[in-house]
Design a protein around this motif. Structure first.
Motif, mmCIF file in Angstrom:
data_model
loop_
_atom_site.group_PDB
_atom_site.id
_atom_site.type_symbol
_atom_site.label_atom_id
_atom_site.label_comp_id
_atom_site.label_asym_id
_atom_site.label_seq_id
_atom_site.Cartn_x
_atom_site.Cartn_y
_atom_site.Cartn_z
ATOM 1 N N GLY A 142 -65.072 -70.802 -57.644
ATOM 2 C CA GLY A 142 -65.179 -69.445 -57.110
ATOM 3 C C GLY A 142 -66.614 -68.963 -57.098
ATOM 4 N N TRP A 143 -67.335 -69.248 -58.177
ATOM 5 C CA TRP A 143 -68.747 -68.848 -58.226
ATOM 6 C C TRP A 143 -69.562 -69.619 -57.189
ATOM 7 N N ALA A 144 -69.241 -70.893 -56.999
ATOM 8 C CA ALA A 144 -69.945 -71.694 -55.990
ATOM 9 C C ALA A 144 -69.696 -71.123 -54.591
ATOM 10 N N ALA A 145 -68.460 -70.734 -54.310
ATOM 11 C CA ALA A 145 -68.139 -70.142 -53.005
ATOM 12 C C ALA A 145 -68.893 -68.832 -52.813
ATOM 13 N N TYR A 146 -68.941 -68.013 -53.850
ATOM 14 C CA TYR A 146 -69.675 -66.744 -53.778
ATOM 15 C C TYR A 146 -71.162 -66.992 -53.533
ATOM 16 N N THR A 147 -71.740 -67.898 -54.306
ATOM 17 C CA THR A 147 -73.168 -68.189 -54.185
ATOM 18 C C THR A 147 -73.504 -68.736 -52.804
ATOM 19 N N PHE A 148 -72.667 -69.651 -52.306
ATOM 20 C CA PHE A 148 -72.885 -70.212 -50.978
ATOM 21 C C PHE A 148 -72.843 -69.119 -49.918
ATOM 22 N N ALA A 149 -71.872 -68.208 -50.024
ATOM 23 C CA ALA A 149 -71.747 -67.134 -49.037
ATOM 24 C C ALA A 149 -72.945 -66.188 -49.095
ATOM 25 N N VAL A 150 -73.377 -65.824 -50.302
ATOM 26 C CA VAL A 150 -74.518 -64.909 -50.433
ATOM 27 C C VAL A 150 -75.793 -65.554 -49.898
ATOM 28 N N ARG A 151 -75.973 -66.843 -50.178
ATOM 29 C CA ARG A 151 -77.161 -67.540 -49.671
ATOM 30 C C ARG A 151 -77.109 -67.742 -48.166
ATOM 31 N N SER A 152 -75.930 -67.596 -47.583
ATOM 32 C CA SER A 152 -75.788 -67.682 -46.129
ATOM 33 C C SER A 152 -75.887 -66.304 -45.485
ATOM 34 N N SER A 153 -76.445 -65.343 -46.203
ATOM 35 C CA SER A 153 -76.691 -63.974 -45.727
ATOM 36 C C SER A 153 -75.415 -63.171 -45.474
ATOM 37 N N VAL A 154 -74.377 -63.453 -46.239
ATOM 38 C CA VAL A 154 -73.150 -62.655 -46.176
ATOM 39 C C VAL A 154 -73.276 -61.542 -47.219
ATOM 40 N N ASP A 155 -72.802 -60.345 -46.876
ATOM 41 C CA ASP A 155 -72.829 -59.220 -47.812
ATOM 42 C C ASP A 155 -72.066 -59.573 -49.086
ATOM 43 N N SER A 156 -72.507 -59.053 -50.226
ATOM 44 C CA SER A 156 -71.907 -59.423 -51.508
ATOM 45 C C SER A 156 -70.438 -59.018 -51.614
ATOM 46 N N VAL A 157 -70.044 -57.946 -50.972
ATOM 47 C CA VAL A 157 -68.633 -57.530 -51.017
ATOM 48 C C VAL A 157 -67.771 -58.523 -50.238
ATOM 49 N N ILE A 158 -68.216 -58.912 -49.064
ATOM 50 C CA ILE A 158 -67.480 -59.890 -48.256
ATOM 51 C C ILE A 158 -67.490 -61.247 -48.955
ATOM 52 N N ALA A 159 -68.615 -61.608 -49.553
ATOM 53 C CA ALA A 159 -68.704 -62.883 -50.281
ATOM 54 C C ALA A 159 -67.732 -62.897 -51.455
ATOM 55 N N THR A 160 -67.592 -61.773 -52.128
ATOM 56 C CA THR A 160 -66.653 -61.682 -53.239
ATOM 57 C C THR A 160 -65.220 -61.823 -52.743
ATOM 58 N N PHE A 161 -64.920 -61.191 -51.610
ATOM 59 C CA PHE A 161 -63.586 -61.332 -51.018
ATOM 60 C C PHE A 161 -63.289 -62.801 -50.716
ATOM 61 N N MET A 162 -64.241 -63.477 -50.086
ATOM 62 C CA MET A 162 -64.047 -64.883 -49.732
ATOM 63 C C MET A 162 -63.867 -65.742 -50.982
ATOM 64 N N ALA A 163 -64.668 -65.493 -52.008
ATOM 65 C CA ALA A 163 -64.571 -66.271 -53.245
ATOM 66 C C ALA A 163 -63.253 -65.996 -53.960
ATOM 67 N N ALA A 164 -62.804 -64.748 -53.988
ATOM 68 C CA ALA A 164 -61.529 -64.423 -54.629
ATOM 69 C C ALA A 164 -60.371 -65.073 -53.878
ATOM 70 N N PHE A 165 -60.438 -65.085 -52.554
ATOM 71 C CA PHE A 165 -59.425 -65.776 -51.758
ATOM 72 C C PHE A 165 -59.392 -67.256 -52.116
ATOM 73 N N PHE A 166 -60.576 -67.861 -52.232
ATOM 74 C CA PHE A 166 -60.660 -69.275 -52.575
ATOM 75 C C PHE A 166 -60.126 -69.543 -53.975
ATOM 76 N N VAL A 167 -60.444 -68.668 -54.929
ATOM 77 C CA VAL A 167 -59.940 -68.814 -56.300
ATOM 78 C C VAL A 167 -58.415 -68.780 -56.307
#
Length: 141
Positions: free
Chosen positions: A37-62
């Motif tokens: 989940g943290w890897a998904a969040y970090t990847f999304a944030v480094r890809s210039s995704v907003d932190s709220v959307i990145a958290t949503f994506m990571a929580a979905f993945f978790v």
């Protein structure tokens, strides 16, 4: 740097699983879910995704990974979701918001509190959306 973050998220999720009495044979798996989940969040944030959307994506993945592990190991998904979601919780942001409230700096506190609230909501939405998708897939004939 990223390897250290992944290692620490694995350790934190595993130790949190111990607090919640996850069976010892499944502790590494719950740690893996948190690390993923943290890897998904970090990847999304480094890809210039907003932190709220990145958290949503990571929580979905978790939640998705937790459901897969629950089926694989015949265990409740909760024992993977609860420790796995821990690295995504906005504790630092909430702490900073409360610190500014105590210092009567409301102009700085309000945006931080709003961000912590939105990230918390994104976690809940990610978990719920994953469960809805999981139920739709199960019901498909």
């Amino acid at each position: 740097m990223i390897v250290m973050q992944l290692l620490l998220s694995f350790v934190a999720s595993t130790l949190f699983g111990m607090i919640f009495n996850v069976p010892p044979r499944l502790l590494p798996h719950s740690g893996f879910v948190g690390m993923s989940g943290w890897a998904a969040y970090t990847f999304a944030v480094r890809s210039s995704v907003d932190s709220v959307i990145a958290t949503f994506m990571a929580a979905f993945f978790v939640a998705f990974l937790s459901n897969a592990f629950a089926r694989r190991y015949r265990a409740p998904a909760t024992i993977f979701i609860v420790p796995g979601i821990l690295p995504l919780v906005p504790g630092g942001t909430a702490f900073e918001a409360m610190r500014h409230v105590v210092m009567n700096d409301y102009n700085a506190a309000i945006p931080l509190a709003a961000k912590a609230f939105m990230i918390s909501g994104a976690i809940a939405m990610g978990l719920i959306f994953s469960e809805v998708v999981n139920q739709l897939v199960k019901r498909r004939p």
